[in-house]
Motif scaffolding. Structure first.
Motif, short mmCIF file in Angstrom:
data_model
loop_
_atom_site.label_atom_id
_atom_site.label_comp_id
_atom_site.label_asym_id
_atom_site.label_seq_id
_atom_site.Cartn_x
_atom_site.Cartn_y
_atom_site.Cartn_z
N ILE A 1 -22.83 -28.18 4.74
CA ILE A 1 -22.23 -28.20 5.71
C ILE A 1 -21.80 -29.36 6.83
O ILE A 1 -20.68 -29.43 7.07
CB ILE A 1 -23.23 -27.36 6.89
N TRP A 2 -22.48 -30.46 6.46
CA TRP A 2 -22.24 -31.63 7.10
C TRP A 2 -20.90 -32.29 6.70
O TRP A 2 -20.19 -32.67 7.19
CB TRP A 2 -23.48 -32.80 6.97
N PHE A 3 -21.00 -32.22 5.15
CA PHE A 3 -19.64 -33.07 4.37
C PHE A 3 -18.40 -31.99 4.18
O PHE A 3 -17.42 -32.44 3.81
CB PHE A 3 -20.32 -33.36 3.23
N SER A 4 -18.61 -30.69 4.78
CA SER A 4 -17.47 -29.70 4.57
C SER A 4 -16.50 -29.76 5.71
O SER A 4 -16.80 -30.49 6.76
CB SER A 4 -17.87 -28.32 4.41
N LYS A 5 -15.43 -29.28 5.59
CA LYS A 5 -14.30 -29.04 6.58
C LYS A 5 -14.34 -27.71 6.93
O LYS A 5 -13.78 -26.89 6.22
CB LYS A 5 -12.98 -29.67 6.14
N PHE A 6 -14.89 -27.25 8.14
CA PHE A 6 -15.12 -25.80 8.47
C PHE A 6 -13.71 -25.43 9.13
O PHE A 6 -13.10 -26.22 10.07
CB PHE A 6 -15.97 -25.61 9.45
N THR A 7 -13.08 -24.28 8.80
CA THR A 7 -12.06 -23.68 9.41
C THR A 7 -12.52 -22.76 10.52
O THR A 7 -13.85 -22.38 10.56
CB THR A 7 -11.24 -23.00 8.39
N PRO A 8 -11.85 -22.22 11.43
CA PRO A 8 -12.29 -21.14 12.31
C PRO A 8 -12.72 -20.12 11.53
O PRO A 8 -14.07 -19.62 12.03
CB PRO A 8 -11.03 -20.62 12.99
N LYS A 9 -12.31 -19.83 10.40
CA LYS A 9 -13.01 -18.57 9.75
C LYS A 9 -14.29 -18.89 9.11
O LYS A 9 -15.20 -18.18 9.03
CB LYS A 9 -12.13 -18.09 8.81
N THR A 10 -14.45 -19.99 8.73
CA THR A 10 -15.81 -20.47 8.10
C THR A 10 -16.73 -20.58 9.28
O THR A 10 -18.05 -20.09 9.11
CB THR A 10 -15.62 -22.07 7.65
N PHE A 11 -16.57 -21.10 10.66
CA PHE A 11 -17.49 -20.91 11.53
C PHE A 11 -18.05 -19.37 11.88
O PHE A 11 -19.20 -19.22 12.07
CB PHE A 11 -16.69 -21.59 12.82
N LEU A 12 -16.91 -18.61 11.88
CA LEU A 12 -17.22 -17.24 12.12
C LEU A 12 -18.01 -16.66 11.14
O LEU A 12 -19.10 -15.90 11.56
CB LEU A 12 -15.90 -16.26 12.43
N VAL A 13 -17.77 -16.58 10.01
CA VAL A 13 -18.39 -16.05 8.80
C VAL A 13 -19.84 -16.70 8.94
O VAL A 13 -20.78 -16.10 8.46
CB VAL A 13 -17.54 -16.08 7.64
N PHE A 14 -19.81 -17.89 8.63
CA PHE A 14 -21.18 -18.60 8.76
C PHE A 14 -22.10 -18.29 9.85
O PHE A 14 -23.35 -17.93 9.65
CB PHE A 14 -21.02 -20.09 8.37
N GLY A 15 -21.56 -18.21 10.94
CA GLY A 15 -22.27 -17.93 12.16
C GLY A 15 -22.89 -16.44 12.21
O GLY A 15 -23.92 -16.09 12.30
N LEU A 16 -21.97 -15.51 11.68
CA LEU A 16 -22.53 -13.99 11.50
C LEU A 16 -23.52 -13.92 10.29
O LEU A 16 -24.47 -13.30 10.49
CB LEU A 16 -21.05 -13.17 11.30
N LEU A 17 -22.99 -14.07 9.29
CA LEU A 17 -23.78 -13.97 7.87
C LEU A 17 -25.14 -14.87 7.81
O LEU A 17 -25.82 -14.73 6.95
CB LEU A 17 -22.73 -14.08 6.74
N GLY A 18 -25.02 -16.25 8.58
CA GLY A 18 -25.94 -16.96 8.51
C GLY A 18 -27.09 -16.88 9.43
O GLY A 18 -27.99 -17.55 9.52
N SER A 19 -26.84 -15.55 10.44
CA SER A 19 -27.79 -15.34 11.36
C SER A 19 -28.30 -13.91 11.39
O SER A 19 -29.57 -13.57 11.50
CB SER A 19 -27.14 -15.69 12.74
N ILE A 20 -27.41 -12.96 11.29
CA ILE A 20 -27.62 -11.63 11.60
C ILE A 20 -28.52 -10.88 10.68
O ILE A 20 -29.74 -10.46 10.87
CB ILE A 20 -26.36 -10.64 11.84
N PRO A 21 -28.40 -11.12 9.02
CA PRO A 21 -29.39 -10.82 8.07
C PRO A 21 -30.61 -11.23 8.48
O PRO A 21 -31.73 -10.78 8.43
CB PRO A 21 -28.88 -11.20 6.85
N PHE A 22 -30.86 -12.62 8.77
CA PHE A 22 -31.97 -13.01 9.29
C PHE A 22 -32.78 -12.71 10.46
O PHE A 22 -34.11 -12.77 10.70
CB PHE A 22 -31.93 -14.84 9.08
#
Length: 129
Positions: free
Chosen positions: A62-83
């Motif tokens: 995450i630190w060294f990647s370049k997030f696009t708007p879609k990356t933020f959205l997908v990661f925010g949703l898939l990186g939290s809701i299942p958990f």
């Protein structure tokens, strides 16, 4: 706040909690698992440390990647809701976790918020991306 700053905050969530699991797995098990479910063996420490290492790896990516708007959205949703479901199930339905696991829940809330806010900010910063 910029999307790059939010991306670093997201990375920090993974790096900090993952490092804790890597360096102090026995403490993590003792604090987050109810006593009747604790194993406290070298093998359980290895599993927790491996989980932490994966979190640190994720944080570094995450630190060294370049997030696009879609990356933020997908990661925010898939990186939290299942958990959220994971935390809820093992705290309320099959009570294995202690209140200390609320740190994980707080991290998941942070992931969701950073993802959603990062999406909006990133869209403003990069309207075509």
């Amino acid at each position: 706040m910029t999307s790059a700053t939010l991306q670093r905050i997201l990375a920090a969530i993974f790096i900090i909690l993952g490092t804790w699991c890597m360096l102090l797995p026995r403490m993590v098990e003792q604090l987050t698992i109810r006593p009747e479910h604790q194993v406290l063996t070298p093998a359980s420490s290895v599993f927790i440390a491996c989980f932490g290492a994966q979190a640190v790896l994720c944080g570094a990516i995450i630190w060294f990647s370049k997030f696009t708007p879609k990356t933020f959205l997908v990661f925010g949703l898939l990186g939290s809701i299942p958990f959220f479901a994971f935390n809820w199930y093992f705290y309320f339905v099959q009570p294995i976790f202690t209140k200390w696991m609320l740190l994980d829940l707080a991290g998941n809330v942070g992931i969701l918020l950073v993802g959603l806010i990062g999406y909006r900010i990133s869209k403003r910063e990069h309207p075509l991306g």
